[in-house]
Design an enzyme around this catalytic site. Structure first.
Site, PDB file in Angstrom:
ATOM      1  N   GLU A 336       0.797  -1.231   0.000  1.00  0.00           N
ATOM      2  CA  GLU A 336       0.000   0.000   0.000  1.00  0.00           C
ATOM      3  C   GLU A 336       0.834   1.288   0.000  1.00  0.00           C
ATOM      4  O   GLU A 336       0.509   2.241   0.685  1.00  0.00           O
ATOM      5  CB  GLU A 336      -0.936   0.011   1.223  1.00  0.00           C
ATOM      6  CG  GLU A 336      -1.923  -1.134   1.220  1.00  0.00           C
ATOM      7  CD  GLU A 336      -2.707  -1.247   2.519  1.00  0.00           C
ATOM      8  OE1 GLU A 336      -3.904  -1.520   2.442  1.00  0.00           O
ATOM      9  OE2 GLU A 336      -2.125  -1.070   3.603  1.00  0.00           O
TER      10      GLU A 336
HETATM   11  C1  TNX Z   1      -4.278  -3.807   4.786  1.00  0.00           C
HETATM   12  S1  TNX Z   1      -2.768  -6.260   4.657  1.00  0.00           S
HETATM   13  C2  TNX Z   1      -3.009  -3.637   5.278  1.00  0.00           C
HETATM   14  C3  TNX Z   1      -2.817  -3.235   6.671  1.00  0.00           C
HETATM   15  C4  TNX Z   1      -4.131  -3.042   7.375  1.00  0.00           C
HETATM   16  C5  TNX Z   1      -5.062  -4.136   6.978  1.00  0.00           C
HETATM   17  C6  TNX Z   1      -6.355  -4.155   7.709  1.00  0.00           C
HETATM   18  C7  TNX Z   1      -1.662  -5.275   4.334  1.00  0.00           C
HETATM   19  C8  TNX Z   1      -0.446  -5.791   3.739  1.00  0.00           C
HETATM   20  N1  TNX Z   1      -1.891  -3.983   4.589  1.00  0.00           N
HETATM   21  O1  TNX Z   1      -2.051  -2.081   6.738  1.00  0.00           O
HETATM   22  O2  TNX Z   1      -3.899  -3.063   8.739  1.00  0.00           O
HETATM   23  O3  TNX Z   1      -5.327  -4.001   5.608  1.00  0.00           O
HETATM   24  O4  TNX Z   1      -7.080  -5.315   7.433  1.00  0.00           O
END
Ligand code: TNX
Length: 522
Positions: A336
Site C-alpha cells: 500500500e
Molecule cells: C491492509 S494487509 C493492510 C494493513 C491493514 C489491513 C487491515 C496489508 C499488507 N496492509 O495495513 O492493517 O489491511 O485489514
C-alpha cells in the site's frame, strides 16, 4: 425376627463387598486413539484399543546423547507437574526402559525436521523423531491426548490414561505462521509470551511481528534512538503506545525459539512509515517532520526514495535487526505505498532487498513487491492480488499464502462481531477452514507455496482479550490447513474435533469466540 435382620444384613454386606471388589477388578474402558481430537490432524493414526496410565512411578527418559532432549524433557515434566501435580523422575538412558515410561528418542530413520512418531502400548509412550523439533511436536500431540484441565492445574482423583496405538505425523507445509500487528496497538512482552504458548500447542512455527507502521515504531534501534523516543509513543486511538528494548526483543526471540517458533520481524517500507517520518524530519523529501498519526487510514506516507539518507537509515535498521534475528527472514513490508510512484517504488524495493541480503537475511514482502526485480530467495506474501503473487512466481519466487478473504484474522466473523474489520470479507469459522492453499488461486500450485500465515492487524484490537476473540478458534483451522494434506481435511469431521477443544481452550483461559457453526459441548 432379629435373626432374620442379621441374616439380611450379612447377605447385604457380602453382596456389597462382592460388588465393590468386582468393581475394583473391572478394567477401565478401553480407549480409542482414533476418537481423540488432535488438531492439526496427524497424517496417520492406528489404534490398538487399550491404554497406558501415567502415574507417580512413571519415568521420563531421553536418549543420553542429547542436550536438547534433556531440555525438552524438563519442559514437558514441568508442564505435567503444573497440570497434574505428578513429579516425574527425568533421566537419561541408553536403552528403552522395561515398563512405565515416557521415552524421547532421536532416530535417523525419521526424515524431516518436524516429523515425529508416538508409539504407545501398555508399557509406556515412545516419542521418536529425526530432530528435536519433531520431539517437540510429538509432545504437543501428547498434551492433546491428556485431559484438558492439565492446562490449568491438578484435579483430585485424576487418572492420566493415554490411548494405545501409533501416530505417524509430519507437516504438509514448512511455514505455518501468524502475524501480530504490534504497531496499531502495542502489546508487551508478557502478552507476546502467552500468545507464543498458545501457538506452540497447535504447531505454529512462525510468529511475524509487524514492528512499524504509521501509528508507532516498536523496536529499539540504537543508531536512530528517536524512532522509539518519539515514534514509539503513539498508537491508534491516542493511547500511549510502547516499544521493545533490544533486550526485551531478544527475550521474545529466545522464548519463541525454545518453543520452536521463529520470529519474523517486519519493518514496513517505503509506505506505512509515518512514525519514522515523525521521528526524523530528514527522511521526508521536504525535510519537515510529519505529525503523529493515530487514525486508521492507510497509504498516505512514504520514505523519500531518492535521498541517500533513506538508505543509510534502512541499512542501520536492518543491520541492528538482523543482529537480533536468528531466523532466516526479514520482512520489508512494501504494501500500500500509494503515494510512492511506481518509478520510485521499484528501485527502492530492489535496493532494500540487497541491503537485507548484505546483512545475511532473506526477504519477505507483501505481494506488491513482485512489481520489482526479486532476488532469487525473496518470498512474496500473497494478501491481496493473485496476479502479484503469480508475477513473483514467474520471477522464480515462492509464495507465502495469506489471502485476506480467508486468512485475515482481523476480519469480523459476521456483521455482529464486536470488533474487527470487514473490507475483505466476513470470515466465519467454517469459511476460514474450508479452503486449500494449492487450489485457492489458479496459477499458484503446491510447488510454489512455502506455507500459510494468518495476520492479525490490530486497528480494532486493544487488549489481550480482543486478540483471543479474533484469533481463536480460527487459528486452529489455519494450523490444520498448513499441516494436514487437503485430501484428509473435511469440515464436518473437523468441527467435531474443534468442539472437543472447547475445554482445552477454556483451561488455558483463552476467551475464544464460540461460533455457532461449531457443535460446542456446552
Ligand atoms: C491492509 S494487509 C493492510 C494493513 C491493514 C489491513 C487491515 C496489508 C499488507 N496492509 O495495513 O492493517 O489491511 O485489514
Amino acid at each position: 425376627m432379629s435373626n432374620n435382620i442379621f441374616f439380611s444384613l450379612g447377605i447385604a454386606l457380602v453382596l456389597s463387598l462382592t460388588v465393590f471388589s468386582c468393581k475394583k477388578q473391572i478394567p477401565p474402558k478401553p480407549k480409542d486413539l482414533l476418537k481423540e481430537s488432535i488438531i492439526p490432524l496427524p497424517s496417520e493414526i492406528n489404534a490398538t484399543n487399550s491404554s497406558f496410565t501415567i502415574d507417580e512411578a512413571t519415568g521420563l527418559f531421553y536418549t543420553s546423547e542429547s542436550e536438547q532432549l534433556a531440555k525438552l524433557s524438563d519442559y514437558f515434566s514441568n508442564w505435567l507437574k503444573n497440570g497434574s501435580g505428578l513429579n516425574l523422575k527425568v533421566s537419561a538412558t541408553k536403552n528403552l526402559p522395561i515398563s512405565n515410561y515416557i521415552y524421547l528418542a532421536l532416530a535417523d530413520s525419521i526424515a524431516g525436521e518436524e516429523a515425529y512418531q508416538i508409539v504407545t502400548d501398555e508399557k509406556g509412550i515412545k516419542i521418536i523423531a529425526g530432530q528435536p523439533h519433531g520431539i517437540f511436536n510429538g509432545l504437543q500431540t501428547l498434551k492433546q491426548l491428556l485431559p484438558a484441565h492439565l492446562h490449568k492445574g491438578p484435579k483430585e482423583n485424576d487418572t492420566l490414561r493415554i490411548a494405545t496405538g501409533t501416530i505417524k505425523d509430519a507437516p504438509e507445509y514448512g511455514y505455518r505462521g501468524v502475524m501480530l500487528d504490534v504497531s496499531r496497538h502495542f502489546f508487551g512482552v508478557d502478552v507476546i509470551k502467552k500468545f507464543i504458548d498458545y501457538l506452540a500447542l497447535y504447531k505454529i512455527n512462525r510468529l511475524h511481528l509487524h514492528l512499524s507502521d504509521d501509528q508507532g515504531w516498536r523496536i529499539e534501534i540504537k543508531s536512530w534512538p528517536k524512532l522509539t523516543e518519539i515514534g514509539g509513543q503513539t498508537q491508534v486511538g491516542g493511547g500511549k503506545g510502547g516499544f521493545y528494548t533490544q533486550e526485551q526483543y531478544k527475550e521474545i526471540v529466545q522464548y519463541a525459539a525454545d518453543r520452536f517458533i521463529t520470529i519474523v520481524p517486519e519493518i514496513d517500507m517505503p509506505g506505512h512509515t509515518n512514525a519514522a517520518l515523525v521521528s526524523y524530519p530528514e527522511l521526508n523529501c521536504d525535510g519537515k517532520a510529519r505529525k503523529p498519526y493515530t487514525g486508521t487510514n492507510v497509504g498516505f506516507s512514504t520514505l523519500c526514495t531518492d535521498k541517500e539518507i533513506t538508505y543509510k537509515f534502512i541499512d542501520d535498521v536492518i543491520r541492528e535487526l538482523a543482529a537480533l534475528t536468528p531466523g532466516e527472514y526479514i520482512h520489508i513490508g512494501g504494501d500500500e505505498s500509494n503515494v510512492t510512484p511506481m518509478k520510485d517504488y521499484i528501485p527502492f524495493i530492489n535496493r532494500t532487498q540487497k541491503i537485507v541480503e548484505k546483512h545475511g537475511k532473506k526477504v519477505i514482502g507483501w505481494d506488491e513487491i513482485a512489481h520489482a526485480d526479486l532476488l532469487p530467495n525473496t518470498i512474496v506474501q500473497y494478501w491481496s492480488k493473485g496476479e502479484n503473487a503469480i508475477k513473483g512466481i514467474a520471477q522464480g519466487s515462492k509464495v507465502l499464502m495469506s489471502p485476506a478473504k480467508k486468512a485475515y484474522l482481523d476480519m469480523k466473523y459476521d456483521s455482529i462481531s464486536r470488533i474487527g474489520l470487514h473490507w475483505a470479507a466476513f470470515i466465519p469459522v467454517d469459511v476460514g477452514y474450508k479452503w486449500d492453499l494449492e487450489t485457492y488461486e489458479e496459477g499458484i500450485s503446491k510447488a510454489d507455496i512455502i506455507g500459510i500465515e494468518a495476520p492479525l492487524w490490530t486497528e480494532t484490537v486493544e487488549t489481550p482479550e480482543d486478540i483471543e476473540y479474533l484469533v481463536f478458534p480460527r487459528l486452529l483451522g489455519i494450523s490444520e490447513i498448513g499441516w494436514t494434506p487437503t485430501a484428509k481435511r473435511n469440515w464436518e469431521e473437523y468441527k467435531v474435533r474443534l468442539a472437543n477443544h472447547d475445554h482445552r481452550l477454556k483451561a488455558m483461559d483463552i476467551g475464544f469466540y464460540a461460533s455457532k457453526t461449531v457443535p460446542w459441548k456446552e
